[in-house]
Scaffold this motif. Structure first.
Motif, mmCIF file in Angstrom:
data_model
loop_
_atom_site.group_PDB
_atom_site.id
_atom_site.type_symbol
_atom_site.label_atom_id
_atom_site.label_comp_id
_atom_site.label_asym_id
_atom_site.label_seq_id
_atom_site.Cartn_x
_atom_site.Cartn_y
_atom_site.Cartn_z
ATOM 1 N N LEU A 135 -8.697 -14.012 6.972
ATOM 2 C CA LEU A 135 -7.284 -13.678 7.174
ATOM 3 C C LEU A 135 -6.635 -13.200 5.879
ATOM 4 O O LEU A 135 -5.825 -12.264 5.884
ATOM 5 N N PHE A 136 -7.001 -13.824 4.764
ATOM 6 C CA PHE A 136 -6.462 -13.415 3.465
ATOM 7 C C PHE A 136 -6.871 -11.985 3.136
ATOM 8 O O PHE A 136 -6.059 -11.184 2.666
ATOM 9 N N TYR A 137 -8.124 -11.632 3.416
ATOM 10 C CA TYR A 137 -8.602 -10.279 3.114
ATOM 11 C C TYR A 137 -7.975 -9.245 4.044
ATOM 12 O O TYR A 137 -7.696 -8.125 3.617
ATOM 13 N N ILE A 138 -7.743 -9.613 5.284
ATOM 14 C CA ILE A 138 -7.054 -8.692 6.200
ATOM 15 C C ILE A 138 -5.626 -8.458 5.716
ATOM 16 O O ILE A 138 -5.147 -7.328 5.687
ATOM 17 N N PHE A 139 -4.953 -9.538 5.295
ATOM 18 C CA PHE A 139 -3.604 -9.394 4.740
ATOM 19 C C PHE A 139 -3.632 -8.530 3.487
ATOM 20 O O PHE A 139 -2.818 -7.613 3.325
ATOM 21 N N GLN A 140 -4.579 -8.803 2.612
ATOM 22 C CA GLN A 140 -4.703 -8.055 1.363
ATOM 23 C C GLN A 140 -4.980 -6.578 1.636
ATOM 24 O O GLN A 140 -4.404 -5.700 0.990
ATOM 25 N N GLY A 141 -5.841 -6.299 2.590
ATOM 26 C CA GLY A 141 -6.143 -4.916 2.945
ATOM 27 C C GLY A 141 -4.950 -4.207 3.533
ATOM 28 O O GLY A 141 -4.672 -3.044 3.205
ATOM 29 N N SER A 142 -4.213 -4.893 4.401
ATOM 30 C CA SER A 142 -3.022 -4.257 4.991
ATOM 31 C C SER A 142 -1.963 -4.007 3.928
ATOM 32 O O SER A 142 -1.269 -2.994 3.967
ATOM 33 N N LEU A 143 -1.859 -4.907 2.964
ATOM 34 C CA LEU A 143 -0.912 -4.709 1.865
ATOM 35 C C LEU A 143 -1.302 -3.492 1.034
ATOM 36 O O LEU A 143 -0.446 -2.678 0.662
ATOM 37 N N ALA A 144 -2.597 -3.335 0.772
ATOM 38 C CA ALA A 144 -3.079 -2.177 -0.004
ATOM 39 C C ALA A 144 -2.834 -0.872 0.761
ATOM 40 O O ALA A 144 -2.432 0.129 0.173
ATOM 41 N N ILE A 145 -3.055 -0.902 2.065
ATOM 42 C CA ILE A 145 -2.838 0.305 2.870
ATOM 43 C C ILE A 145 -1.361 0.669 2.908
ATOM 44 O O ILE A 145 -0.986 1.832 2.728
ATOM 45 N N MET A 146 -0.513 -0.311 3.127
ATOM 46 C CA MET A 146 0.921 -0.040 3.266
ATOM 47 C C MET A 146 1.560 0.399 1.951
ATOM 48 O O MET A 146 2.566 1.103 1.973
ATOM 49 N N SER A 147 0.985 -0.004 0.823
ATOM 50 C CA SER A 147 1.594 0.370 -0.458
ATOM 51 C C SER A 147 0.939 1.593 -1.082
ATOM 52 O O SER A 147 1.270 1.960 -2.202
ATOM 53 N N SER A 148 0.015 2.227 -0.359
ATOM 54 C CA SER A 148 -0.676 3.399 -0.893
ATOM 55 C C SER A 148 -0.124 4.678 -0.279
ATOM 56 O O SER A 148 0.517 4.650 0.764
ATOM 57 N N GLY A 149 -0.439 5.766 -0.945
ATOM 58 C CA GLY A 149 -0.064 7.067 -0.416
ATOM 59 C C GLY A 149 -0.925 7.427 0.779
ATOM 60 O O GLY A 149 -1.875 6.720 1.135
ATOM 61 N N LEU A 150 -0.613 8.556 1.393
ATOM 62 C CA LEU A 150 -1.323 8.969 2.603
ATOM 63 C C LEU A 150 -2.810 9.181 2.346
ATOM 64 O O LEU A 150 -3.656 8.714 3.099
ATOM 65 N N ILE A 151 -3.132 9.868 1.282
ATOM 66 C CA ILE A 151 -4.535 10.087 0.917
ATOM 67 C C ILE A 151 -4.712 9.510 -0.487
ATOM 68 O O ILE A 151 -4.294 10.114 -1.468
ATOM 69 N N SER A 152 -5.308 8.298 -0.544
ATOM 70 C CA SER A 152 -5.457 7.658 -1.842
ATOM 71 C C SER A 152 -6.619 6.668 -1.816
ATOM 72 O O SER A 152 -7.155 6.330 -0.767
ATOM 73 N N PHE A 153 -6.945 6.211 -2.986
ATOM 74 C CA PHE A 153 -7.994 5.216 -3.166
ATOM 75 C C PHE A 153 -7.590 3.898 -2.507
ATOM 76 O O PHE A 153 -8.431 3.160 -2.005
ATOM 77 N N GLY A 154 -6.291 3.599 -2.490
ATOM 78 C CA GLY A 154 -5.789 2.364 -1.902
ATOM 79 C C GLY A 154 -6.065 2.260 -0.414
ATOM 80 O O GLY A 154 -6.295 1.161 0.108
ATOM 81 N N ILE A 155 -6.043 3.373 0.287
ATOM 82 C CA ILE A 155 -6.347 3.371 1.732
ATOM 83 C C ILE A 155 -7.796 2.946 1.941
ATOM 84 O O ILE A 155 -8.094 2.116 2.806
ATOM 85 N N VAL A 156 -8.697 3.486 1.149
ATOM 86 C CA VAL A 156 -10.121 3.146 1.273
ATOM 87 C C VAL A 156 -10.335 1.670 0.942
ATOM 88 O O VAL A 156 -11.039 0.952 1.665
ATOM 89 N N ILE A 157 -9.729 1.201 -0.139
ATOM 90 C CA ILE A 157 -9.871 -0.200 -0.535
ATOM 91 C C ILE A 157 -9.278 -1.110 0.538
ATOM 92 O O ILE A 157 -9.861 -2.149 0.883
ATOM 93 N N GLY A 158 -8.121 -0.738 1.061
ATOM 94 C CA GLY A 158 -7.489 -1.542 2.102
ATOM 95 C C GLY A 158 -8.353 -1.653 3.342
ATOM 96 O O GLY A 158 -8.522 -2.742 3.908
ATOM 97 N N CYS A 159 -8.923 -0.540 3.770
ATOM 98 C CA CYS A 159 -9.818 -0.559 4.944
ATOM 99 C C CYS A 159 -11.055 -1.407 4.660
ATOM 100 O O CYS A 159 -11.509 -2.170 5.521
ATOM 101 N N TYR A 160 -11.583 -1.295 3.447
ATOM 102 C CA TYR A 160 -12.758 -2.080 3.067
ATOM 103 C C TYR A 160 -12.438 -3.578 3.109
ATOM 104 O O TYR A 160 -13.217 -4.375 3.637
#
Length: 188
Positions: A135-160
């Protein structure tokens, strides 16, 4: 001989396709995807320490991504909330690395942060269980996705990280089902 799935099982866009047209998703590609998911699950189950290693690497990637956001000092004045979220992201990445540190693959690091890890496991007991880390990693990933740009490294990290969270939760339920019938559980 690719068959289309029945319209009621498909996405709305697929349901509106004419009867003779090619489906967007073939049965073969879905079967292939299911086989790859099963082989990934078997890869994880062979050595559960791989999950620790993969989550640790994800934590490092979260730290790096967050540091890039924190180093953008101008963002602190323009988009304060994103700057603060990047600070939290770095902190959560450090928590991930401390939690997933294991003497098998990070021996020197583990020895130096063993007391911090013990303290964290005492005060954040949810991180000692697979479902809590998931659950912590899902939260962390969603936080990374929501705070990243449309096409960015953060989207990939968040999905991972969300994938790693799903793997942890899946392993929790799989291990729970494998508890033998003669297992004695002590409940306070």
């Amino acid at each position: 001989s690719k068959r289309a799935f029945p319209a009621k099982l498909c996405w709305p866009a697929m349901a509106s396709q004419p009867a003779g047209s090619q489906p967007l998703v073939s049965e073969g590609s879905l079967r292939e995807l299911a086989e790859k998911a099963k082989s990934f699950q078997e890869f994880i189950e062979e050595a559960p320490s791989r999950v620790n290693q993969m989550c640790f690497c994800g934590g490092l990637a979260v730290i790096v991504n967050g540091i890039f956001g924190v180093l953008n000092v101008f963002q602190a004045f323009d988009d304060t909330i994103y700057y603060i979220v990047n600070c939290y992201t770095v902190f959560f990445g450090v928590v991930t690395c401390v939690t997933e540190s294991h003497p098998d693959f990070t021996s020197t690091l583990h020895d130096s942060i063993a007391s911090i890890q013990a303290w964290m496991h005492e005060w954040a007991k949810g991180l000692t269980m697979l479902w809590g880390r998931g659950l912590f990693y899902i939260f962390q990933g969603s936080l990374a996705i929501m705070s990243s740009g449309l096409i960015s490294f953060g989207i990939v990290i968040g999905c991972y990280m969300m994938l790693m969270g799903a793997v942890c939760i899946s392993l929790h339920f799989k291990r729970r089902q494998q508890t033998p019938d003669d297992y004695i559980r002590i409940v306070e």
